[in-house]
Design an enzyme around this catalytic site. Sequence first.
Site, PDB file in Angstrom:
ATOM      1  N   LEU A   3      -4.690 -10.225   1.201  1.00 25.85           N
ATOM      2  CA  LEU A   3      -3.711 -10.628   1.964  1.00 25.85           C
ATOM      3  C   LEU A   3      -2.561 -10.029   1.973  1.00 25.85           C
ATOM      4  O   LEU A   3      -1.998  -9.610   0.887  1.00 25.85           O
ATOM      5  CB  LEU A   3      -3.172 -12.127   1.587  1.00 25.85           C
ATOM      6  N   GLY A   4      -2.515  -9.206   3.304  1.00 27.65           N
ATOM      7  CA  GLY A   4      -1.468  -8.213   3.349  1.00 27.65           C
ATOM      8  C   GLY A   4      -2.045  -6.715   3.187  1.00 27.65           C
ATOM      9  O   GLY A   4      -2.711  -6.399   2.417  1.00 27.65           O
ATOM     10  N   CYS A   5      -1.358  -5.924   4.102  1.00 31.80           N
ATOM     11  CA  CYS A   5      -1.803  -4.437   4.125  1.00 31.80           C
ATOM     12  C   CYS A   5      -0.800  -3.534   4.307  1.00 31.80           C
ATOM     13  O   CYS A   5      -0.777  -2.838   5.168  1.00 31.80           O
ATOM     14  CB  CYS A   5      -3.018  -4.257   5.041  1.00 31.80           C
ATOM     15  N   GLY A   6       0.412  -3.727   3.389  1.00 28.88           N
ATOM     16  CA  GLY A   6       1.503  -2.773   3.256  1.00 28.88           C
ATOM     17  C   GLY A   6       1.443  -1.817   2.210  1.00 28.88           C
ATOM     18  O   GLY A   6       0.294  -1.076   1.922  1.00 28.88           O
ATOM     19  N   VAL A   7       2.456  -1.505   1.785  1.00 29.34           N
ATOM     20  CA  VAL A   7       2.657  -0.301   0.588  1.00 29.34           C
ATOM     21  C   VAL A   7       1.429  -0.591  -0.483  1.00 29.34           C
ATOM     22  O   VAL A   7       0.740   0.548  -0.761  1.00 29.34           O
ATOM     23  CB  VAL A   7       4.102  -0.236   0.030  1.00 29.34           C
ATOM     24  N   VAL A   8       1.492  -1.845  -1.032  1.00 28.62           N
ATOM     25  CA  VAL A   8       0.474  -2.194  -2.386  1.00 28.62           C
ATOM     26  C   VAL A   8      -0.959  -2.387  -1.537  1.00 28.62           C
ATOM     27  O   VAL A   8      -1.744  -1.755  -1.881  1.00 28.62           O
ATOM     28  CB  VAL A   8       0.961  -3.224  -2.830  1.00 28.62           C
ATOM     29  N   THR A  66      -2.429  -1.375   1.100  1.00 26.45           N
ATOM     30  CA  THR A  66      -3.140  -0.047   1.485  1.00 26.45           C
ATOM     31  C   THR A  66      -3.776   0.560   0.372  1.00 26.45           C
ATOM     32  O   THR A  66      -5.096   1.106   0.494  1.00 26.45           O
ATOM     33  CB  THR A  66      -2.285   0.729   2.291  1.00 26.45           C
ATOM     34  N   GLU A 115      -0.737  -9.539 -13.290  1.00 20.82           N
ATOM     35  CA  GLU A 115      -0.317  -8.361 -13.807  1.00 20.82           C
ATOM     36  C   GLU A 115       0.730  -7.458 -13.022  1.00 20.82           C
ATOM     37  O   GLU A 115       1.736  -6.837 -13.632  1.00 20.82           O
ATOM     38  CB  GLU A 115      -1.403  -7.459 -14.100  1.00 20.82           C
ATOM     39  N   LYS A 164      11.504 -11.397 -12.162  1.00 22.09           N
ATOM     40  CA  LYS A 164      10.527 -11.017 -13.249  1.00 22.09           C
ATOM     41  C   LYS A 164      10.901 -11.441 -14.709  1.00 22.09           C
ATOM     42  O   LYS A 164       9.954 -11.593 -15.391  1.00 22.09           O
ATOM     43  CB  LYS A 164      10.627  -9.325 -13.169  1.00 22.09           C
TER      44      LYS A 164
END
Length: 429
Positions: free
Chosen positions: A12-17, A19, A130, A206
């Site tokens: 789910l999601g294909c941005g900075v992380v 990709t 993580e 965090k």
Amino acid sequence: MTASGPVRVALLGCGVVGTEVARLLLTDGAELAARVGAPLELVGIAVRDVTAPRDPVVDRALLTDDASALVRRADVVVEVMGGIEPTRSLLLEAIASGASVVTANKALLGQDGPTLYAAADEAGVDLYLEAAVAGAIPLVRPLRESLVGDRVTRVLGIVNGTTNYVLDQMATHGLELQDALAQAQELGYAEADPTADVEGHDAAAKAAIVASLAFHTRVSVDDVHCVGIMGVTADDVALAAETGHVVKLLAIAERAGADGVVVRVHPALVSLGHPLASVRGAYNAVFVEAEAAGELMFYGRGAGGAPTASAVLGDLVTVARHRVLGGKGPVESRHADLRPRPVGEAVTRYQVQVRVDDRPGVLAQAARVFADHDVSIETVRQARADGEQADLLVVTHAAPDAALASTVAALADLPVVRAVVSVLRVEGA
Ligand SMILES: NC(=O)C1=CN([C@@H]2O[C@H](COP(=O)(O)OP(=O)(O)OC[C@H]3O[C@@H](n4cnc5c(N)ncnc54)[C@H](O)[C@@H]3O)[C@@H](O)[C@H]2O)C=CC1
Ligand SMILES: N[C@@H](CC=O)C(=O)O
Ligand code: NA
């Protein structure tokens, strides 16, 4: 899925992380399959816009804008799209249909982790996170597993790369905050809207996750006292250097009394001799103090596509192994049930910069105010005296935050005080 069949993975999601996760899945597929004991089959990538330009590594045939249908076809859902909704609903849908979840979403976990934990527990699936704290640095697993036989007393760390970069540039090049921030944006460290970073909200989410894990208790982001770096001036940073310190945005979680925990995020002075002072640029570092283990320090890249993808892949391999070989990761641990306490109960040292009339007796009057509030002075230094006015830099011994706040209010009322220029906690002694 059978033990010999592939483990179906939905991204789910294909941005900075996302990709970088796709890249690692594709380029290291054979090795990952050997580690898992079965191939990891990427069955789809949910994005907002399937027609948007993408890195060539992303197989466009896998793109879909129907995330809800995708999560129902997966054994493991890797969530790197961020945000609260529709993300939470999608993850709950995934869990209800029997998928394990790997997420980097600290905002969602910090706000509503317990809902996800409860759903995962009920469905008997894994929830791994993580990447959500300190990117590539193994910290969640050490807290959840390696240190689970010990008693953690304190966690102190730099968990936001953008603000550490900004403060480091201010210290190294004497830049004003806005200039350092513009540079961080140009270099791609800070996001186009860096509000969550500079206001401390990213670090606070965090901190809530870390405190929950470390103290076997529920801490929400709303329990975290949070002050960002927008009030830090070039002058604060320069004065810190003159006294052998650096200014860092710290996340601190510590026990308070027998059944309490105080969690806070704020800029603080750190002595140059402390290991956290040498954490430069966009790096992160976290100190953990535990009764039996003593002091531990975790250091590395806390942000960026590839480092964060490393943590995601570690979780993905782990939960996929559980699917293939059996077994399950930890569930939420909250038996200690400590009470989040207000920051007024935190006990630490402070540096108060007070601008006063430069004439006899003024120092004694200021010192009297500290004594009246039962705050003991460790050192006093005078800076920038010009015969008219001077700055007193008063460093206190450890005192409760509430006592310091009353001291500062009383100082501000003193006729000889022109301004309380800054109040910074001094940490890491
Ligand atoms: N970038 C970093 O260094 C780190 C990021 N994270 C976390 O990882 C997650 C992803 O971060 P980035 O990759 O930097 O963000 P990003 O903004 O580059 O990528 C997010 C992607 O998800 C897609 N997306 C968002 N909402 C969607 C929806 N409703 N349906 C379908 N697609 C949707 C966006 O179009 C975008 O392609 C966030 O939770 C972030 O907090 C965690 C650690 C480090
Ligand atoms: N914006 C965050 C990214 C990682 O969580 C940071 O700067 O650390
Ligand atoms: Na991590």
